[in-house]
Scaffold this active site. Structure first.
Site, short mmCIF file in Angstrom:
data_model
loop_
_atom_site.label_atom_id
_atom_site.label_comp_id
_atom_site.label_asym_id
_atom_site.label_seq_id
_atom_site.Cartn_x
_atom_site.Cartn_y
_atom_site.Cartn_z
N CYS A 1 -5.59 6.93 0.62
CA CYS A 1 -4.96 5.92 -0.23
C CYS A 1 -5.60 5.79 -1.61
O CYS A 1 -5.20 4.95 -2.40
CB CYS A 1 -4.94 4.57 0.49
SG CYS A 1 -3.98 4.64 2.02
N HIS B 1 -7.37 -3.46 -4.59
CA HIS B 1 -6.77 -2.56 -3.61
C HIS B 1 -6.11 -3.35 -2.49
O HIS B 1 -5.11 -2.91 -1.94
CB HIS B 1 -7.85 -1.64 -3.02
CG HIS B 1 -7.34 -0.74 -1.93
ND1 HIS B 1 -6.48 0.31 -2.18
CD2 HIS B 1 -7.55 -0.75 -0.59
CE1 HIS B 1 -6.20 0.92 -1.04
NE2 HIS B 1 -6.82 0.30 -0.06
N LYS C 1 0.15 -5.31 -4.19
CA LYS C 1 0.65 -4.93 -2.87
C LYS C 1 1.28 -6.11 -2.14
O LYS C 1 1.99 -5.92 -1.15
CB LYS C 1 -0.46 -4.31 -2.03
CG LYS C 1 -0.97 -2.98 -2.55
CD LYS C 1 -2.03 -2.40 -1.63
CE LYS C 1 -2.58 -1.09 -2.18
NZ LYS C 1 -3.48 -1.27 -3.33
N HIS D 1 1.95 -1.47 0.80
CA HIS D 1 0.94 -0.46 0.49
C HIS D 1 1.63 0.87 0.20
O HIS D 1 2.16 1.52 1.09
CB HIS D 1 -0.04 -0.31 1.65
CG HIS D 1 -1.22 0.53 1.33
ND1 HIS D 1 -1.44 1.06 0.07
CD2 HIS D 1 -2.26 0.97 2.10
CE1 HIS D 1 -2.56 1.77 0.08
NE2 HIS D 1 -3.06 1.74 1.29
N PHE E 1 -9.05 2.39 -2.44
CA PHE E 1 -9.96 2.82 -1.38
C PHE E 1 -9.14 3.44 -0.24
O PHE E 1 -7.99 3.06 -0.03
CB PHE E 1 -10.76 1.63 -0.85
CG PHE E 1 -11.39 0.78 -1.93
CD1 PHE E 1 -12.09 1.37 -2.98
CD2 PHE E 1 -11.27 -0.60 -1.92
CE1 PHE E 1 -12.66 0.58 -3.98
CE2 PHE E 1 -11.84 -1.39 -2.90
CZ PHE E 1 -12.53 -0.80 -3.94
N PHE F 1 -9.06 5.80 3.82
CA PHE F 1 -9.69 6.28 5.05
C PHE F 1 -10.65 7.42 4.73
O PHE F 1 -10.44 8.20 3.80
CB PHE F 1 -8.63 6.78 6.04
CG PHE F 1 -7.98 5.70 6.85
CD1 PHE F 1 -8.47 4.41 6.89
CD2 PHE F 1 -6.84 5.99 7.60
CE1 PHE F 1 -7.86 3.42 7.65
CE2 PHE F 1 -6.23 5.02 8.37
CZ PHE F 1 -6.74 3.73 8.40
#
Length: 407
Positions: free
Chosen positions: A163, A300, A330, A335, A392, A394
């Site tokens: 992301c 984020h 968001k 997202h 940010f 995974f």
């Protein structure tokens, strides 16, 4: 060599608008683009929530041979790139005669892979798959298609960083131009929205199940948030050396001043306030600005319990007591995953241009970690000169960008 890097064109295709002006109206009015897609529930999802996007109609715009090779996200990216080049005053003749690069964030292309596998399972004959699926299914689908359509001859690669992909693509393009390796780069991010692409996220229990009021489901920093809402589309930006832009008479929209990055080095899905803070601090340091000077932070914050918490802690460590307004767009878009780091730069530059802060809608009671943050719960009309944008992902990948209003 260290050159200034500016933005001279932008394009956007998202659930809150198919162009910059539609998006501007949604941002200013706090209008959500989230709805229910019944097919997700029929397919077996826990949640039918998603950003609702209109698919572009490219018949009559691109020839059939070109269209066959375009994945869903590449279609969105084409529309965004077309708008960006037009704003930058870059036409086909310019692209044929000059070296222009492309760096795009894209982290999956699920639909063509699944569709090709289904043909094989049913027909047992690879000749029936056709020629288009290979170009749709590769992770570089956006780059390979756009570089062909627009005759791009410069740097050409895909950033796959979960992301943070869209943000890192802009950061890397910024570094290449700054170091004199390119004069102009098309940078951005794209995300497919079909239900094939997000079943694994649903399996993790990452999605909100607040389906009774879709527009209120995305609740960044709110104590009652219960998960993210998947969304997508594409965002494109024309990044350019300042002197090069001035020489060709381009309109300068904003300047990229800093790029920060880090890796958490922890669990594969575990956020980190230390990692987030390191990326933000690095971006501010490169830009030569202090937290006190930042007017707005595009957070984020995706509306997940863990992610928002750790980002709020990091933001509190950096901005507690400072003036910066904070919001997560968001809350309106959901997202946008691989495109989010790029679209949120577009959203931020629009706010700079028109002098307002978009609201963090659906924030009724901030979570404990966010109580000290200066979160905009409604549209704030104010000059916006310096922005910090966070992304940010995974695997602990973190990216932060500082942008400055054109003067």
């Amino acid at each position: 060599m260290s050159r200034r890097v500016v933005i001279t064109g932008m394009g956007i295709w998202s659930c809150i608008g198919k162009n910059k002006e539609e998006v501007r109206d949604s941002l200013y009015n706090g209008r959500s683009g989230i709805g229910i897609e019944p097919e997700r529930l029929q397919y077996g999802y826990r949640s039918g929530l998603t950003g609702i996007l209109e698919h572009p109609v490219l018949k009559g715009v691109l020839d059939r041979r070109t269209r066959v090779g375009l994945s869903e996200e590449a279609e969105y990216a084409y529309m965004a790139a077309k708008e960006a080049f037009e704003e930058a005053g870059v036409d086909r003749d310019y692209l044929r005669e000059h070296e222009v690069g492309i760096i795009f964030g894209n982290d999956s292309s699920a639909k063509p892979v699944i569709e090709a596998a289904e043909i094989m399972r049913e027909k047992h004959d690879s000749a029936l798959i056709g020629s288009g699926y290979i170009f749709q299914s590769m992770n570089s689908t956006v780059n390979m298609n756009l570089s062909t359509i627009f005759s791009l001859k410069g740097i050409n690669f895909t950033v796959s960083a979960a992301c943070a992909s869209g943000s890192h693509s802009i950061g890397l393009a910024f570094m290449m131009i700054k170091q004199g390796l390119q004069d102009m780069i098309l940078a951005g991010g794209a995300q497919e929205t079909n239900f094939y692409s997000m079943a694994t996220f649903d399996a993790l229990g990452a999605f909100s199940v607040r389906m009774d009021e879709p527009a209120k489901a995305s609740r960044p920093f709110d104590v009652s948030r219960d998960g993210l809402i998947p969304s997508g589309g594409a965002a494109a930006l024309i990044l350019e050396d300042y002197d090069h832009a001035v020489a060709r008479g381009a309109n300068i929209l904003a300047e990229i001043s800093g790029y920060g990055f880090s890796s958490n080095g922890g669990g594969i899905s575990q956020p980190s306030d230390d990692g987030s803070l390191k990326a933000m601090t690095r971006a501010l340091r490169q830009a030569g600005v202090t937290p006190e000077e930042i007017d707005y932070v595009n957070a984020h914050a995706t509306s997940t319990p863990q992610g928002d918490e750790f980002e709020a802690i990091a933001l509190d460590r950096l901005f507690n007591g400072k003036k910066a307004w904070i919001s997560s767009t968001k809350s309106m878009t959901g997202h946008e995953c691989w495109m989010a780091g790029a679209s949120e730069i577009v959203y931020s530059v629009i706010m700079m241009r028109d002098g307002f802060i978009a609201p963090n809608i659906n924030l009724e009671q901030p979570c404990e970690a966010a109580k000290n943050l200066n979160i905009a719960r409604e549209t704030i009309v104010t000059p916006v000169n310096l922005v910090l944008s966070n992304s940010f992902g995974f695997g602990g990948t973190n990216s932060a960008l500082v942008i400055r209003k054109a003067t």
